[in-house]
Design a protein around this motif. Structure first.
Motif, PDB file in Angstrom:
ATOM      1  N   LYS A  48      48.589  34.365   3.278  1.00 53.37           N
ATOM      2  CA  LYS A  48      47.931  34.300   4.515  1.00 53.37           C
ATOM      3  C   LYS A  48      48.932  33.710   5.634  1.00 53.37           C
ATOM      4  CE  LYS A  48      44.049  31.531   6.449  1.00 53.37           C
ATOM      5  NZ  LYS A  48      43.186  30.199   5.691  1.00 53.37           N
ATOM      6  N   GLN A  59      38.809  35.125   3.624  1.00 57.54           N
ATOM      7  CA  GLN A  59      38.291  34.776   4.963  1.00 57.54           C
ATOM      8  C   GLN A  59      37.292  35.752   5.542  1.00 57.54           C
ATOM      9  OE1 GLN A  59      41.802  34.234   7.524  1.00 57.54           O
ATOM     10  NE2 GLN A  59      41.002  32.131   7.613  1.00 57.54           N
ATOM     11  N   ASP A  62      34.036  34.490   4.940  1.00 60.30           N
ATOM     12  CA  ASP A  62      33.623  32.939   5.220  1.00 60.30           C
ATOM     13  C   ASP A  62      33.952  31.954   4.281  1.00 60.30           C
ATOM     14  OD1 ASP A  62      33.550  33.765   8.160  1.00 60.30           O
ATOM     15  OD2 ASP A  62      31.390  33.917   7.860  1.00 60.30           O
TER      16      ASP A  62
END
Length: 418
Positions: A48, A59, A62
């Motif tokens: 990331k 992501q 969420d």
């Protein structure tokens, strides 16, 4: 035909430039080992915020406040390694190396149905051996498999290491090589100890303890697979030609010095821990059974357990402290809670039966004005709980006390007995 398994982490495969080093190691394995075939296990591309890293994919929904089931999360998380396998296979072909990409499921990896943290039950190696008739390299997506009824699963953090060693065992590989961005196992985390030194050789037991107690170069489950089958394991840098650490059963020796002549091998550490202490004067058996059952039911990992007739001490990751305390309060237990703790572990196969090791640890920490909150030991490890603010000083003090900066790294051959 002999099989060599190589595993490359996310930083090794994240860019075309880094993949050139990967391809070089693969080509060397094909040319230096006569009549060899290579299985390459890959992690997702980069970390990331790289777009195809596992955390970046999460992501998209969420995570952790998502509405997906664990089964659906595994479908998403498995994508990163699948993409990496196809990308690397394409570049191998571009460099005239015959290759084929397979998912973990296609490579025959069968797991249980514990989504997000699946365990490998067995590996059907037929597909890989079949493809070796036409290809020199099989690129396998790490970190994933499938259940008996065809559901895609992932096998948790460090899963690509585990994939590699499990395949090494199933394919009876000549060796398994774990490539990373550091050149093998160090005497301590070099970000904490500036004069930490690389180790030529280490036992399966030592590296397993270092991994369990905080060292992040290889996952402990991966070591267990290799240890059970005595598969030769080498941990090395993607960006260097030589070096690295040989992992052995302890029957391997350096030419100048026996492996078991080393009392302490390394220092590992873990931070962001909370100590839980519960005292009771009655029904101690109830305390012991109910507390640990409640933690297990809530999915809270406990460590550093000390039990007596009147109290229980253990540690948990700091981020689950509130949840753990609420559960204990509901049971009628009101714990003493100490946050911002750290665990420091001194590991060495040579310490078994050697007097004075614990004394030296205590004296070193006392001289550094560091309070020991809790301690425990095994045959090859002594670990202490301290305040996190003292972590840097503690690791350096112990590293100096056992003179680990004097370890000499010598490039040499090893005799490895399987």
């Amino acid at each position: 035909m002999q099989v060599i398994v190589q595993k490359f982490g996310g930083t090794s495969v994240q860019s075309e430039e880094s993949r050139k080093h990967v391809i070089k190691h693969i080509r060397q394995a094909l040319t230096k080992d006569k009549d060899s075939k290579v299985v390459v296990v890959v992690s997702a591309l980069g970390r990331k915020p790289k777009p195809y890293a596992t955390d970046s994919l999460l992501q998209l929904v969420d995570y952790p406040t998502n509405y997906n089931s664990k089964r659906e999360l595994d479908l998403l998380m498995s994508c990163g390694e699948t993409i990496a396998s196809v990308v690397l296979s394409n570049e191998l072909k571009k460099h005239n190396i015959s290759s084929m990409a397979l998912t973990g499921a296609q490579a025959g990896i069968v797991t249980n149905n514990e989504f997000n943290h699946a365990k490998i039950n067995h590996i059907n190696q037929d597909r890989i051996f079949k493809e070796f008739k036409d290809f020199d390299v099989i690129v396998v997506a790490g970190f994933q498999g499938q259940t008996e009824d065809g559901e895609i699963t992932t096998i948790g953090r460090g899963g690509s290491d585990t994939t590699a060693t499990a395949l090494g065992v199933a394919l009876q590989a000549k060796r398994v090589e774990i490539f990373t961005d550091v050149n093998g196992i160090m005497t301590a985390d070099p970000r904490v100890v500036k004069n930490a030194k690389p180790l030529n050789v280490i036992t399966y037991d030592e590296i397993s303890h270092l991994a369990y107690h905080g060292a992040k170069v290889i996952h402990p489950r991966a070591v267990e697979f290799a240890m059970q089958a005595k598969i030769p394991l080498r941990i090395r840098s993607t960006y260097e030609e030589d070096g690295g650490t040989i992992v052995t059963s302890g029957k391997s020796y350096q030419r100048k010095r026996p492996l078991n002549d080393r009392v302490v091998t390394g220092i590992a550490h873990q931070s962001e821990l909370t100590q839980i202490r519960i005292q009771t004067k009655e029904e101690a058996y109830r305390l012991q059974s109910e507390v640990f059952k409640a933690m297990a039911d809530a999915g809270i990992s406990v460590d550093f357990i000390n039990i007596s007739s009147t109290e229980v001490n253990y540690t948990i990751p700091q981020h689950v402290t509130t949840k753990a305390v609420e559960i204990l309060n509901e049971l009628g237990f009101y714990p003493e809670v100490l946050k911002e703790c750290a665990k420091v572990s001194v590991v060495g196969a040579g310490m078994t039966g050697i007097p004075g090791v614990a004394s030296k640890i205590v004296q070193s920490l006392t001289d550094a004005d560091i309070q020991i909150l809790q301690s425990a030991d095994s045959f090859t490890t002594i670990w202490v709980l301290i305040y996190e603010k003292d972590l840097f000083k503690a690791v350096n003090s112990l590293h100096d006390a056992f003179e680990l900066s004097k370890v000499n790294y010598i490039k040499q051959d090893f005799v490895i007995e399987r």
